[in-house]
Design a protein around this motif. Structure first.
Motif, PDB file in Angstrom:
ATOM      1  N   PHE A   1      -4.402   4.986   4.866  1.00 28.83           N
ATOM      2  CA  PHE A   1      -4.135   6.273   5.512  1.00 28.83           C
ATOM      3  C   PHE A   1      -2.780   6.297   6.209  1.00 28.83           C
ATOM      4  O   PHE A   1      -1.996   7.237   6.039  1.00 28.83           O
ATOM      5  N   SER A   2      -2.470   5.268   6.996  1.00 27.29           N
ATOM      6  CA  SER A   2      -1.245   5.278   7.784  1.00 27.29           C
ATOM      7  C   SER A   2      -0.886   3.855   8.205  1.00 27.29           C
ATOM      8  O   SER A   2      -1.717   2.943   8.100  1.00 27.29           O
TER       9      SER A   2
ATOM     10  N   TYR B   1       0.842  -1.198   0.000  1.00 28.73           N
ATOM     11  CA  TYR B   1       0.000   0.000   0.000  1.00 28.73           C
ATOM     12  C   TYR B   1       0.880   1.253   0.000  1.00 28.73           C
ATOM     13  O   TYR B   1       1.868   1.328   0.741  1.00 28.73           O
ATOM     14  N   ALA B   2       0.476   2.235  -0.794  1.00 31.59           N
ATOM     15  CA  ALA B   2       1.017   3.581  -0.637  1.00 31.59           C
ATOM     16  C   ALA B   2       0.236   4.259   0.477  1.00 31.59           C
ATOM     17  O   ALA B   2      -0.988   4.082   0.572  1.00 31.59           O
ATOM     18  N   VAL B   3       0.932   4.997   1.348  1.00 33.89           N
ATOM     19  CA  VAL B   3       0.201   5.742   2.372  1.00 33.89           C
ATOM     20  C   VAL B   3      -0.424   6.978   1.730  1.00 33.89           C
ATOM     21  O   VAL B   3      -0.017   7.418   0.653  1.00 33.89           O
ATOM     22  N   GLU B   4      -1.414   7.537   2.396  1.00 28.93           N
ATOM     23  CA  GLU B   4      -2.213   8.602   1.787  1.00 28.93           C
ATOM     24  C   GLU B   4      -1.385   9.836   1.428  1.00 28.93           C
ATOM     25  O   GLU B   4      -1.697  10.537   0.467  1.00 28.93           O
ATOM     26  N   ASN B   5      -0.329  10.113   2.204  1.00 26.31           N
ATOM     27  CA  ASN B   5       0.493  11.286   1.919  1.00 26.31           C
ATOM     28  C   ASN B   5       1.615  10.991   0.923  1.00 26.31           C
ATOM     29  O   ASN B   5       2.476  11.836   0.692  1.00 26.31           O
ATOM     30  N   ALA B   6       1.615   9.810   0.318  1.00 27.81           N
ATOM     31  CA  ALA B   6       2.656   9.449  -0.654  1.00 27.81           C
ATOM     32  C   ALA B   6       2.566  10.349  -1.878  1.00 27.81           C
ATOM     33  O   ALA B   6       1.511  10.944  -2.175  1.00 27.81           O
TER      34      ALA B   6
END
Length: 252
Positions: free
Chosen positions: A239-240, A221-226
């Motif tokens: 998300f995190s 997973y890419a985190v949301e701030n990626a």
């Protein structure tokens, strides 16, 4: 048994090592699962950071996969450059137009200062009487982020199958032995800890995380701030790390 391997800077750090995260990790580990960090940082640097932040790990992958250690600071795997490659690559960076570069070994690193061109002394990378055995990563800092993709392509052309240049974000290019990557290192954990690849979760935020996030055998997973290109390439966002831990434990 499940295993969760996450990038640190940009993935864990935006939310911090909170009591809630530590509580979730304790529950995760109490169920017999493993947790660790996979980072481009030098080993000594990330080990000190994790101690400062109070984040317990069962394993630690540093220098983008060229160093694997267990939670007790025991080296499980070290992949270093051939001395001749160290000499050629530091000569390359010393002649390139950028502010500075850093040399990382197993237990120490020399960073962000002018380093004279490496010479080979008794077959080992040396500057004067100082020897740098087991160089696992060489990182260059450029003036502008937009300089890095083109510079990475030049490194690929010049060094072929001996050097893997990576873009960890910002103005940096991390160079590691071509046989290493975060994905390769995480896969090594399947043998070291006897865990099936399909029971591995990974999270990250930048291009040097891409290979371990899109590996078809892992659940990445890419985190949301990626960065947006990474989120698009991975196709799955969370998300995190705390969110992943909670979801994984609820859905097991």
């Amino acid at each position: 048994m499940y295993l969760y391997a996450t990038d640190y800077d940009g993935t864990v750090t935006p939310h911090g090592v909170t009591p809630e995260l530590l509580d979730a990790l304790a529950k995760w580990k109490a169920q017999g699962n493993l947790f660790g960090v996979v980072t481009g940082r030098p080993y000594k640097s990330i080990r000190e950071q994790l101690t400062k932040d109070g984040l317990p790990v069962d394993f630690l992958i540093a220098n983008n996969g060229s160093i694997i250690a267990d939670g007790n600071d025991n080296m499980l795997s070290v992949t270093s450059f051939a001395p001749e490659t160290v000499q050629k690559l530091t000569t390359w960076f010393a002649r390139e137009e950028h502010p500075s570069f850093r040399i990382d070994a197993v237990r120490f690193y020399v960073g962000w200062e002018y380093i004279p061109e490496i010479q080979l002394k008794d077959g080992l990378p040396s500057v004067g009487d100082t020897v740098w055995p087991e160089v696992t990563e060489i990182t260059a800092e450029y003036f502008h982020p937009e300089d890095c993709p083109g510079a990475a392509e030049k490194i690929k052309e010049a060094f072929g199958d001996t050097v893997r240049p990576l873009l960890p974000g910002g103005r940096l290019i991390d160079c590691i032995p071509a046989s290493c990557s975060k994905s390769i290192a995480v896969r090594r954990l399947t043998d070291l800890y006897h865990v099936k690849p399909e029971k591995i979760f990974t999270t990250g935020d930048s291009f040097n995380d891409l290979d371990m996030l899109i590996c078809p055998d892992f659940e990445g997973y890419a985190v949301e701030n990626a960065i947006e290109p990474l989120r698009k390439a991975v196709g799955r966002t969370i998300f995190s790390p705390l969110t992943l831990l909670k979801n994984a434990m609820n859905n097991k």
